[in-house]
Scaffold this motif. Structure first.
Motif, PDB file in Angstrom:
ATOM      1  N   LEU A   1       0.819  -1.210   0.000  1.00 17.96           N
ATOM      2  CA  LEU A   1       0.000   0.000   0.000  1.00 17.96           C
ATOM      3  C   LEU A   1       0.856   1.265   0.000  1.00 17.96           C
ATOM      4  CD1 LEU A   1      -2.700  -0.996   2.648  1.00 17.96           C
ATOM      5  CD2 LEU A   1      -2.646  -1.473   0.196  1.00 17.96           C
ATOM      6  N   ARG A   2       2.162   1.103  -0.045  1.00 25.03           N
ATOM      7  CA  ARG A   2       3.084   2.249   0.008  1.00 25.03           C
ATOM      8  C   ARG A   2       3.974   2.256  -1.232  1.00 25.03           C
ATOM      9  NH1 ARG A   2       1.268   0.460   4.518  1.00 25.03           N
ATOM     10  NH2 ARG A   2       0.923   1.827   6.308  1.00 25.03           N
ATOM     11  N   PRO A   3       3.430   2.644  -2.368  1.00 26.37           N
ATOM     12  CA  PRO A   3       4.199   2.600  -3.623  1.00 26.37           C
ATOM     13  C   PRO A   3       5.418   3.507  -3.609  1.00 26.37           C
ATOM     14  CG  PRO A   3       2.117   3.784  -3.928  1.00 26.37           C
ATOM     15  CD  PRO A   3       2.041   3.119  -2.601  1.00 26.37           C
ATOM     16  N   GLU A   4       5.407   4.549  -2.772  1.00 26.87           N
ATOM     17  CA  GLU A   4       6.572   5.432  -2.704  1.00 26.87           C
ATOM     18  C   GLU A   4       7.786   4.693  -2.144  1.00 26.87           C
ATOM     19  OE1 GLU A   4       3.970   6.495   0.953  1.00 26.87           O
ATOM     20  OE2 GLU A   4       3.733   5.700  -1.082  1.00 26.87           O
ATOM     21  N   HIS A   5       7.566   3.753  -1.211  1.00 28.91           N
ATOM     22  CA  HIS A   5       8.665   2.947  -0.680  1.00 28.91           C
ATOM     23  C   HIS A   5       9.265   2.096  -1.796  1.00 28.91           C
ATOM     24  CE1 HIS A   5       6.526   4.167   2.852  1.00 28.91           C
ATOM     25  NE2 HIS A   5       7.223   3.423   3.695  1.00 28.91           N
ATOM     26  N   ASN A   6       8.380   1.434  -2.523  1.00 28.75           N
ATOM     27  CA  ASN A   6       8.847   0.549  -3.586  1.00 28.75           C
ATOM     28  C   ASN A   6       9.539   1.326  -4.698  1.00 28.75           C
ATOM     29  OD1 ASN A   6       7.878  -1.906  -2.400  1.00 28.75           O
ATOM     30  ND2 ASN A   6       5.806  -1.321  -2.996  1.00 28.75           N
ATOM     31  N   HIS A   7       9.048   2.529  -4.990  1.00 30.64           N
ATOM     32  CA  HIS A   7       9.697   3.380  -5.992  1.00 30.64           C
ATOM     33  C   HIS A   7      11.120   3.736  -5.547  1.00 30.64           C
ATOM     34  CE1 HIS A   7      10.138   6.663  -8.964  1.00 30.64           C
ATOM     35  NE2 HIS A   7      10.752   7.288  -7.958  1.00 30.64           N
ATOM     36  N   LEU A   8      11.255   4.140  -4.293  1.00 29.24           N
ATOM     37  CA  LEU A   8      12.562   4.517  -3.764  1.00 29.24           C
ATOM     38  C   LEU A   8      13.516   3.323  -3.787  1.00 29.24           C
ATOM     39  CD1 LEU A   8      14.351   6.638  -2.319  1.00 29.24           C
ATOM     40  CD2 LEU A   8      13.388   5.812  -0.149  1.00 29.24           C
ATOM     41  N   ILE A   9      13.029   2.173  -3.342  1.00 39.39           N
ATOM     42  CA  ILE A   9      13.873   0.972  -3.314  1.00 39.39           C
ATOM     43  C   ILE A   9      14.299   0.578  -4.718  1.00 39.39           C
ATOM     44  CG2 ILE A   9      13.814  -1.510  -2.874  1.00 39.39           C
ATOM     45  CD1 ILE A   9      12.070  -0.908  -0.410  1.00 39.39           C
ATOM     46  N   LYS A  10      13.354   0.547  -5.631  1.00 43.75           N
ATOM     47  CA  LYS A  10      13.631   0.068  -6.992  1.00 43.75           C
ATOM     48  C   LYS A  10      14.626   0.952  -7.728  1.00 43.75           C
ATOM     49  CE  LYS A  10      11.346  -0.992 -11.403  1.00 43.75           C
ATOM     50  NZ  LYS A  10      10.035  -1.047 -12.113  1.00 43.75           N
ATOM     51  N   HIS A  11      14.508   2.257  -7.575  1.00 48.07           N
ATOM     52  CA  HIS A  11      15.292   3.170  -8.406  1.00 48.07           C
ATOM     53  C   HIS A  11      16.542   3.728  -7.732  1.00 48.07           C
ATOM     54  CE1 HIS A  11      12.311   3.251 -11.620  1.00 48.07           C
ATOM     55  NE2 HIS A  11      11.362   3.374 -10.694  1.00 48.07           N
ATOM     56  N   HIS A  12      16.634   3.633  -6.393  1.00 50.70           N
ATOM     57  CA  HIS A  12      17.725   4.361  -5.749  1.00 50.70           C
ATOM     58  C   HIS A  12      18.488   3.594  -4.676  1.00 50.70           C
ATOM     59  CE1 HIS A  12      16.430   8.030  -7.768  1.00 50.70           C
ATOM     60  NE2 HIS A  12      15.186   7.754  -7.395  1.00 50.70           N
ATOM     61  N   LEU A  13      18.020   2.408  -4.265  1.00 46.91           N
ATOM     62  CA  LEU A  13      18.650   1.734  -3.139  1.00 46.91           C
ATOM     63  C   LEU A  13      19.163   0.350  -3.527  1.00 46.91           C
ATOM     64  CD1 LEU A  13      16.027   2.714  -0.407  1.00 46.91           C
ATOM     65  CD2 LEU A  13      18.144   3.912  -1.011  1.00 46.91           C
ATOM     66  N   SER A  14      20.031  -0.205  -2.692  1.00 44.52           N
ATOM     67  CA  SER A  14      20.667  -1.483  -3.015  1.00 44.52           C
ATOM     68  C   SER A  14      19.839  -2.685  -2.595  1.00 44.52           C
ATOM     69  CB  SER A  14      22.031  -1.556  -2.319  1.00 44.52           C
ATOM     70  OG  SER A  14      21.869  -1.534  -0.896  1.00 44.52           O
ATOM     71  N   PHE A  15      18.935  -2.492  -1.645  1.00 48.69           N
ATOM     72  CA  PHE A  15      18.222  -3.637  -1.095  1.00 48.69           C
ATOM     73  C   PHE A  15      16.840  -3.803  -1.718  1.00 48.69           C
ATOM     74  CE2 PHE A  15      17.821   0.005   1.761  1.00 48.69           C
ATOM     75  CZ  PHE A  15      16.447   0.123   1.949  1.00 48.69           C
ATOM     76  N   THR A  16      16.154  -4.866  -1.354  1.00 48.15           N
ATOM     77  CA  THR A  16      14.818  -5.166  -1.854  1.00 48.15           C
ATOM     78  C   THR A  16      13.822  -5.070  -0.702  1.00 48.15           C
ATOM     79  OG1 THR A  16      14.846  -7.541  -1.360  1.00 48.15           O
ATOM     80  CG2 THR A  16      15.896  -6.824  -3.431  1.00 48.15           C
ATOM     81  N   PRO A  17      12.517  -5.025  -1.001  1.00 51.02           N
ATOM     82  CA  PRO A  17      11.539  -5.011   0.100  1.00 51.02           C
ATOM     83  C   PRO A  17      11.673  -6.213   1.024  1.00 51.02           C
ATOM     84  CG  PRO A  17      10.487  -4.370  -1.953  1.00 51.02           C
ATOM     85  CD  PRO A  17      11.872  -4.820  -2.318  1.00 51.02           C
ATOM     86  N   GLN A  18      12.132  -7.344   0.491  1.00 54.56           N
ATOM     87  CA  GLN A  18      12.266  -8.557   1.304  1.00 54.56           C
ATOM     88  C   GLN A  18      13.384  -8.429   2.354  1.00 54.56           C
ATOM     89  OE1 GLN A  18      11.672  -8.649  -2.116  1.00 54.56           O
ATOM     90  NE2 GLN A  18       9.538  -9.083  -1.515  1.00 54.56           N
ATOM     91  N   ASP A  19      14.292  -7.493   2.135  1.00 57.17           N
ATOM     92  CA  ASP A  19      15.392  -7.308   3.084  1.00 57.17           C
ATOM     93  C   ASP A  19      14.980  -6.494   4.304  1.00 57.17           C
ATOM     94  OD1 ASP A  19      17.277  -8.674   1.480  1.00 57.17           O
ATOM     95  OD2 ASP A  19      17.592  -6.876   0.269  1.00 57.17           O
ATOM     96  N   VAL A  20      13.789  -5.906   4.273  1.00 59.62           N
ATOM     97  CA  VAL A  20      13.322  -5.055   5.368  1.00 59.62           C
ATOM     98  C   VAL A  20      12.456  -5.882   6.309  1.00 59.62           C
ATOM     99  CG1 VAL A  20      12.069  -2.956   5.975  1.00 59.62           C
ATOM    100  CG2 VAL A  20      13.356  -3.069   3.815  1.00 59.62           C
ATOM    101  N   CYS A  21      12.760  -5.834   7.591  1.00 53.82           N
ATOM    102  CA  CYS A  21      11.983  -6.582   8.587  1.00 53.82           C
ATOM    103  C   CYS A  21      10.662  -5.879   8.859  1.00 53.82           C
ATOM    104  CB  CYS A  21      12.788  -6.704   9.875  1.00 53.82           C
ATOM    105  SG  CYS A  21      11.915  -7.566  11.210  1.00 53.82           S
ATOM    106  N   THR A  22       9.556  -6.626   8.794  1.00 58.24           N
ATOM    107  CA  THR A  22       8.239  -6.116   9.163  1.00 58.24           C
ATOM    108  C   THR A  22       7.769  -6.847  10.424  1.00 58.24           C
ATOM    109  OG1 THR A  22       6.969  -7.753   7.892  1.00 58.24           O
ATOM    110  CG2 THR A  22       7.739  -5.782   6.704  1.00 58.24           C
ATOM    111  N   LEU A  23       6.579  -6.537  10.887  1.00 61.03           N
ATOM    112  CA  LEU A  23       6.053  -7.214  12.075  1.00 61.03           C
ATOM    113  C   LEU A  23       5.969  -8.724  11.873  1.00 61.03           C
ATOM    114  CD1 LEU A  23       3.169  -4.824  13.219  1.00 61.03           C
ATOM    115  CD2 LEU A  23       5.505  -4.972  14.097  1.00 61.03           C
ATOM    116  N   ASP A  24       5.768  -9.153  10.632  1.00 60.74           N
ATOM    117  CA  ASP A  24       5.641 -10.582  10.357  1.00 60.74           C
ATOM    118  C   ASP A  24       6.948 -11.337  10.575  1.00 60.74           C
ATOM    119  OD1 ASP A  24       2.989 -10.247   9.629  1.00 60.74           O
ATOM    120  OD2 ASP A  24       3.465  -9.904   7.531  1.00 60.74           O
ATOM    121  N   GLU A  25       8.081 -10.655  10.305  1.00 58.85           N
ATOM    122  CA  GLU A  25       9.373 -11.332  10.436  1.00 58.85           C
ATOM    123  C   GLU A  25       9.958 -11.228  11.838  1.00 58.85           C
ATOM    124  OE1 GLU A  25       8.157 -10.940   6.703  1.00 58.85           O
ATOM    125  OE2 GLU A  25       9.090  -9.110   7.469  1.00 58.85           O
TER     126      GLU A  25
END
Length: 417
Positions: free
Chosen positions: A104-128
């Motif tokens: 639900l946060r496309p701005e996060h995915n945009h930032l990750i995809k175009h400017h950062l080294s990691f993927t969304p899977q590398d970020v810890c959420t409450l589930d992990e």
């Protein structure tokens, strides 16, 4: 070998830090060694996202014991393992939402995809986050809020040891160190200032690749939260942006960077109204038991109402959302600059007998401060009335006063009931 040289060889990008840090955290937890959680607020917006990762990384760097300058440099993998063995606590940043909410946060995915080294899977959420943290030594650092909320508060409230935040100070955890709760356009500004001002030697010895990635990660929330340094700006924000732009790398285009993030953040076309209510949401419970929930949308209230299919359909969706969260007061705040000018709208609903009249009380107390004006306006092209005695909506002409300023006023009224 100098300490600075050793640090430069440790992590060359944030993905290495996040991936090896997650493994080190799990191992330390199992062995009951010290662990640290760095937790942003439950809206999990760009500011919480960036400030938690940056705080975790820099805190791990500055708290790592020094090594002998004569010690041999290890291969990359071993160097990472050696770093985490030397740290005083295995540290992990936590995005304070379930993983399903990240979509639900496309701005996060945009930032990750175009400017950062990691993927969304590398970020810890409450589930992990391990459901049973067994470490005997746990500490929690709060960024972008200063009171831990459920579900994490039920388990970790007594473990809060550090706070860096830019919201109203609610006075909890007086012994936290640092305990920095001061105004700024972005919490990320305060995180950077904390480490830059206190640990300048460490900061200056970080590898250029890390500096560039941190700069882009940090610029995202600062520019978004200050509308590209045009709103809610403090001198600290300006200082940090000036330095970050110097470190972002050759050819970095600030305007294009901001435009891309803004477009991603305001594109709600693929979301349902219920998902829009969830996307940027915070909840509080007063000492008297009143539960208050505030959703923020990046499109106007009129746009959201039309997307729902009209006023009645919107009230039905909001009512169902309030029931699912067991809210006593449901609030929707919106921002929108799609029409060429910036505007804010605000809707408040006291959803039960105990909170009947809540919206009227807010209007009486805050009409002048928040410059509440009639909603809908002619340009909204909405002919339906709200037709509910306990729902009120306004355009908010005090454009600089966001949820950060509105929420304390709402909480004061809730506490008085």
């Amino acid at each position: 070998m100098l300490r600075g040289s050793r640090l430069m060889a440790t992590f060359t990008n944030l993905q290495q830090f996040l991936q090896t840090g997650a493994k080190a955290f799990d191992q330390a937890n199992q062995l009951k060694r010290p662990v640290k959680l760095v937790v942003g607020n439950e809206s999990a917006d760009l500011d919480s996202f960036a400030s938690s990762i940056i705080y975790a990384y820099l805190d791990a760097i500055v708290s790592t014991p020094e090594v002998s300058k004569h010690e041999r440099l290890l291969p990359v993998v071993k160097e990472h393992e050696f770093f985490w063995r030397r740290t005083t606590a295995a540290t992990i940043p936590v995005l304070n939402i379930p993983r399903s909410e990240l979509a639900l946060r496309p701005e996060h995915n945009h930032l990750i995809k175009h400017h950062l080294s990691f993927t969304p899977q590398d970020v810890c959420t409450l589930d992990e986050l391990p459901s049973s943290i067994t470490s005997s030594d746990i500490s929690v650092a709060l960024v972008d809020h200063n009171v831990l909320q459920p579900p994490l508060s039920r388990k970790f409230d007594r473990h809060v040891k550090s706070i860096v935040d830019h919201h109203e100070d609610e006075g909890k955890y007086p012994d936290a160190k640092p305990r920095t709760v001061i105004p700024a356009g972005s919490c990320t500004t305060l995180v950077l200032n904390h480490f830059r001002s206190r640990f300048s030697t460490h900061w200056d010895t970080l590898p250029p690749e890390i500096h560039s990635e941190i700069a882009k990660l940090a610029l995202a929330p600062i520019l978004i939260d200050t509308a590209n340094l045009t709103s809610k700006v403090t001198p600290l924000d300006v200082v940090q942006v000036t330095e970050l732009l110097e470190r972002a790398g050759e050819g970095f285009d600030r305007q294009a960077f901001y435009k891309g993030l803004q477009q991603a953040k305001t594109d709600l076309s693929g979301l349902t109204v219920e998902e829009i209510l969830r996307k940027d949401y915070k909840q509080w419970k007063s000492d008297n038991g009143i539960v208050l929930g505030v959703s923020v949308s990046t499109r106007s209230l009129a746009w959201v109402v039309k997307k729902a299919g009209g006023m009645e359909a919107f009230k039905k969706t909001l009512g169902e959302y309030a029931a699912s969260r067991k809210l006593d007061v449901a609030v929707v705040m919106t921002t929108d600059n799609s029409g060429g000018g910036f505007r804010r709208d605000l809707l408040i609903w006291g959803v039960n007998d105990r909170t009947a009249g809540f919206a009227q009380k807010f209007e009486e107390a805050g009409k002048e401060k928040f410059k509440l004006e009639k909603w809908p306006t002619e340009q909204d092209e909405i002919n339906e009335s709200i037709a509910h005695v306990d729902i009120k909506a306004w355009t908010q002409a005090s454009l600089d006063l966001s949820r950060k300023q509105v929420a304390p006023a709402l909480r004061d009224i809730a506490s008085s009931l």
